[in-house]
Design a protein around this motif. Structure first.
Motif, short mmCIF file in Angstrom:
data_model
loop_
_atom_site.label_atom_id
_atom_site.label_comp_id
_atom_site.label_asym_id
_atom_site.label_seq_id
_atom_site.Cartn_x
_atom_site.Cartn_y
_atom_site.Cartn_z
N ALA A 21 -26.34 12.73 -24.45
CA ALA A 21 -28.13 13.48 -24.77
C ALA A 21 -28.86 14.20 -23.51
O ALA A 21 -29.33 15.19 -23.97
CB ALA A 21 -27.98 12.45 -26.31
N LEU A 22 -28.55 12.74 -22.63
CA LEU A 22 -30.13 13.27 -21.81
C LEU A 22 -29.35 14.35 -21.17
O LEU A 22 -30.92 15.25 -20.98
CB LEU A 22 -30.73 11.73 -20.93
CG LEU A 22 -31.13 11.67 -20.15
CD1 LEU A 22 -32.99 11.80 -20.43
CD2 LEU A 22 -31.68 10.54 -19.50
N ALA A 24 -27.55 17.08 -21.47
CA ALA A 24 -27.54 18.07 -22.19
C ALA A 24 -28.70 18.33 -22.83
O ALA A 24 -29.54 20.05 -22.20
CB ALA A 24 -26.95 17.72 -23.40
N THR A 25 -29.77 17.84 -22.31
CA THR A 25 -31.24 18.04 -22.87
C THR A 25 -31.44 18.89 -21.52
O THR A 25 -32.61 19.56 -21.63
CB THR A 25 -32.05 16.67 -23.58
OG1 THR A 25 -31.63 16.33 -24.82
CG2 THR A 25 -33.69 17.38 -23.85
N VAL A 28 -30.91 22.22 -20.92
CA VAL A 28 -31.27 22.84 -22.10
C VAL A 28 -32.80 23.48 -21.49
O VAL A 28 -33.05 24.87 -20.99
CB VAL A 28 -31.16 22.60 -23.40
CG1 VAL A 28 -32.13 23.43 -24.08
CG2 VAL A 28 -29.79 22.43 -24.05
N VAL A 29 -33.19 22.16 -21.13
CA VAL A 29 -34.90 22.66 -20.68
C VAL A 29 -35.11 23.08 -19.38
O VAL A 29 -35.73 24.19 -18.84
CB VAL A 29 -35.26 21.06 -20.57
CG1 VAL A 29 -36.85 21.26 -19.69
CG2 VAL A 29 -35.77 20.18 -22.05
N VAL A 32 -34.50 26.56 -19.92
CA VAL A 32 -35.04 27.53 -20.11
C VAL A 32 -36.70 27.32 -19.46
O VAL A 32 -37.46 28.95 -19.21
CB VAL A 32 -35.91 26.63 -21.54
CG1 VAL A 32 -37.45 27.02 -22.52
CG2 VAL A 32 -34.69 26.83 -22.69
N ALA A 36 -37.91 30.46 -17.31
CA ALA A 36 -39.93 31.03 -18.12
C ALA A 36 -39.84 31.22 -16.30
O ALA A 36 -40.40 32.17 -16.35
CB ALA A 36 -40.36 30.04 -18.70
N ILE A 37 -39.77 30.19 -15.36
CA ILE A 37 -40.70 30.92 -14.25
C ILE A 37 -39.62 32.28 -13.09
O ILE A 37 -40.46 33.11 -13.03
CB ILE A 37 -39.80 29.74 -13.05
CG1 ILE A 37 -40.62 28.22 -13.26
CG2 ILE A 37 -39.66 29.73 -11.26
CD1 ILE A 37 -39.99 27.16 -12.59
N VAL A 39 -38.95 35.02 -16.08
CA VAL A 39 -39.96 36.03 -16.73
C VAL A 39 -41.60 35.95 -15.23
O VAL A 39 -41.63 36.81 -15.15
CB VAL A 39 -39.70 35.84 -17.32
CG1 VAL A 39 -40.97 36.52 -19.11
CG2 VAL A 39 -38.15 35.65 -18.18
N SER A 40 -42.02 34.83 -15.61
CA SER A 40 -43.29 34.89 -15.31
C SER A 40 -44.02 33.53 -14.51
O SER A 40 -44.08 32.50 -14.58
CB SER A 40 -43.95 34.75 -16.34
OG SER A 40 -45.35 34.54 -16.14
N PRO A 41 -43.37 33.91 -12.77
CA PRO A 41 -43.41 33.42 -12.10
C PRO A 41 -45.10 32.12 -12.14
O PRO A 41 -46.43 32.67 -12.35
CB PRO A 41 -43.80 33.58 -10.76
CG PRO A 41 -42.55 34.98 -11.09
CD PRO A 41 -43.24 35.25 -12.41
N PRO A 42 -45.37 30.88 -12.71
CA PRO A 42 -46.59 30.62 -12.10
C PRO A 42 -47.44 30.44 -10.60
O PRO A 42 -46.80 30.56 -10.15
CB PRO A 42 -46.37 28.80 -12.15
CG PRO A 42 -45.34 28.24 -12.98
CD PRO A 42 -44.00 29.76 -11.87
N VAL A 43 -48.23 30.93 -10.89
CA VAL A 43 -49.24 31.00 -10.19
C VAL A 43 -50.42 29.80 -9.58
O VAL A 43 -50.61 28.89 -10.36
CB VAL A 43 -50.40 32.69 -9.78
CG1 VAL A 43 -49.58 33.57 -9.99
CG2 VAL A 43 -50.88 32.32 -11.51
#
Lengths: 215, 189
Positions: A21-22, A24-25, A28-29, A32, A36-37, A39-43
């Motif tokens: 479960a760990l 798999a979690t 997923v994270v 995701v 996200a990075i 699509v929109s890299p953190p600045v």
């Protein structure tokens, strides 16, 4: 002889599924997070050169009323010179003239914003009235640690916005070591010159920096 | 403006996720034993997943706003919008960490807990993990109240994607409350 069947609680699985479960979690994270990075890299937000200057919303004075002011709302095609001053600081007293001269030279290419702080030093007791008087060069006994009338400040009256940072909230976010202190931003809000990073531009003051950056 | 914000396909996708989770949860009540328990757990998983996805989405919007461009991700006009909430430097972070990242970490923990139970509902530790899920979810409630308070009383705007995260947490808590109820009523399996 009848055999009685004992009803027992269902038994869990032999293997410990928590590890699965760990994994798999985390899988997923990770997916995701990577998406996200991409699509929109953190600045990086901060006051150092190459970082995006920390935004702020504070009350500001531009010659009329004290109104809400947000730094990022002011960005245009020009660079921004952000100068931190303390109306009671002797060096800032003289910096008033330097800024007046710079403004007359670079007004078309650089927007000026002054952040008025109150350093934690004995005798430094600023107020909005004092900030107004320092900016406008009007009659107010209280500048220069209370020893000078603000109307006598060197340089001309300033026409740009002064932001109230008496509580030093902006100064803390911008790692201001003392006053006067200047940072130059490009038109996107990226720090292109930080007075504290003299290793990157030895012996260069704000005037020379503007001459180099603006031309 | 409000209508245009609510018509955002991404937002509609999140709303569909919440509706699906709520539907699964509502059907679980009529199912006895382990079948119902699994249905509740499926609902918890859905709520946690929607919460995680919406939190990450708000982080994406946050990153866009920092560089001054979020128009393609979220409207910035009207009462229902993200720009004034996620873009507000006074309230958009917890000690410098964007709320989207905080939310994503929290929902990751919740997702792990319920996924573990879902993978082995009969495990000895399933009851403990159910309680962990309950208390971990409750720990998020003060933050939720604070953030709703900020939206209502400080910035006077409602961020729809933030609201999806908030509803996900509430839905998650509701589902875990039902799980605990099933345990107490000896209706777990």
């Amino acid at each position: 002889m009848s055999r009685r069947r004992k009803i027992s609680e269902p038994k869990g699985k032999d293997e410990d599924v928590r590890v699965i479960a760990l994994l798999a979690t985390l899988g997923v994270v990770t997916i995701v997070g990577l998406a996200a990075i991409i699509v929109s890299p953190p600045v990086k937000v901060g006051p150092l050169e190459g970082e995006i200057a920390p935004d702020f919303i504070e009350k500001a004075y531009s010659g009329a009323e004290w109104e809400s002011f947000r730094l990022t709302d002011t960005y245009d095609e020009r660079m921004t010179l952000v100068s931190f001053l303390d109306t009671d600081c002797p060096h800032c007293w003289d910096e008033g003239a330097t800024l007046s001269n710079l403004h007359s030279t670079y007004n078309n290419d650089v927007q000026f914003i002054t952040i008025a702080v109150q350093l934690s030093i004995s005798g430094h007791d600023s107020s909005r009235d004092e900030i107004e008087a320092f900016r406008d060069k009007t009659n107010y006994e209280g500048c220069y640690s209370g020893s000078q009338n603000c109307i006598d400040r060197p340089g001309s009256a300033h026409s740009w916005t002064y932001v109230d940072d008496i509580d030093l909230s902006i100064a803390k976010d911008w790692d201001v070591p003392g006053t006067p202190f200047s940072i130059i931003l490009d038109s996107n809000g990226e720090v292109v010159w930080n007075q504290a990073q003299s290793d990157n531009h030895p012996n260069e003051d704000v005037e020379q920096a503007l001459a180099r950056l603006v031309g | 403006m409000m209508a245009s914000a609510l018509a955002d396909p991404k937002l509609l996708l999140f709303i569909a996720g919440l509706i699906a989770a709520t539907f699964v949860l509502s059907t679980s009540r009529s199912k006895p034993g382990v079948e119902g328990t699994v249905a509740v757990l499926n609902s918890s998983l859905l709520f946690a997943t929607v919460g995680l996805a919406s939190a990450v989405w708000t982080w994406i919007i946050h990153n866009q706003l920092v560089i001054g461009d979020a128009s393609e991700f979220c409207t910035s006009e009207g009462i229902v919008q993200c720009g004034s909430v996620i873009g507000d430097p006074r309230y958009n972070n917890l000690f410098g960490v964007p709320w989207g990242v905080v939310g994503a970490l929290a929902f990751t923990a919740l997702l792990f807990l319920v996924l573990s139970i879902r993978m082995d509902v009969h495990a000895k530790w399933s009851e403990t993990y159910t309680n962990y899920s309950w208390y971990a979810g409750l720990a998020g409630v003060p933050f939720l109240i604070y953030l709703i308070g900020v939206e209502a009383f400080a910035v006077h705007h409602i961020c729809p994607f933030c609201t999806i995260s908030h509803l996900s947490l509430l839905g998650f808590l509701g589902s875990v409350w039902l799980l605990r109820e099933r345990r107490e009523n000896k209706n777990w399996y």
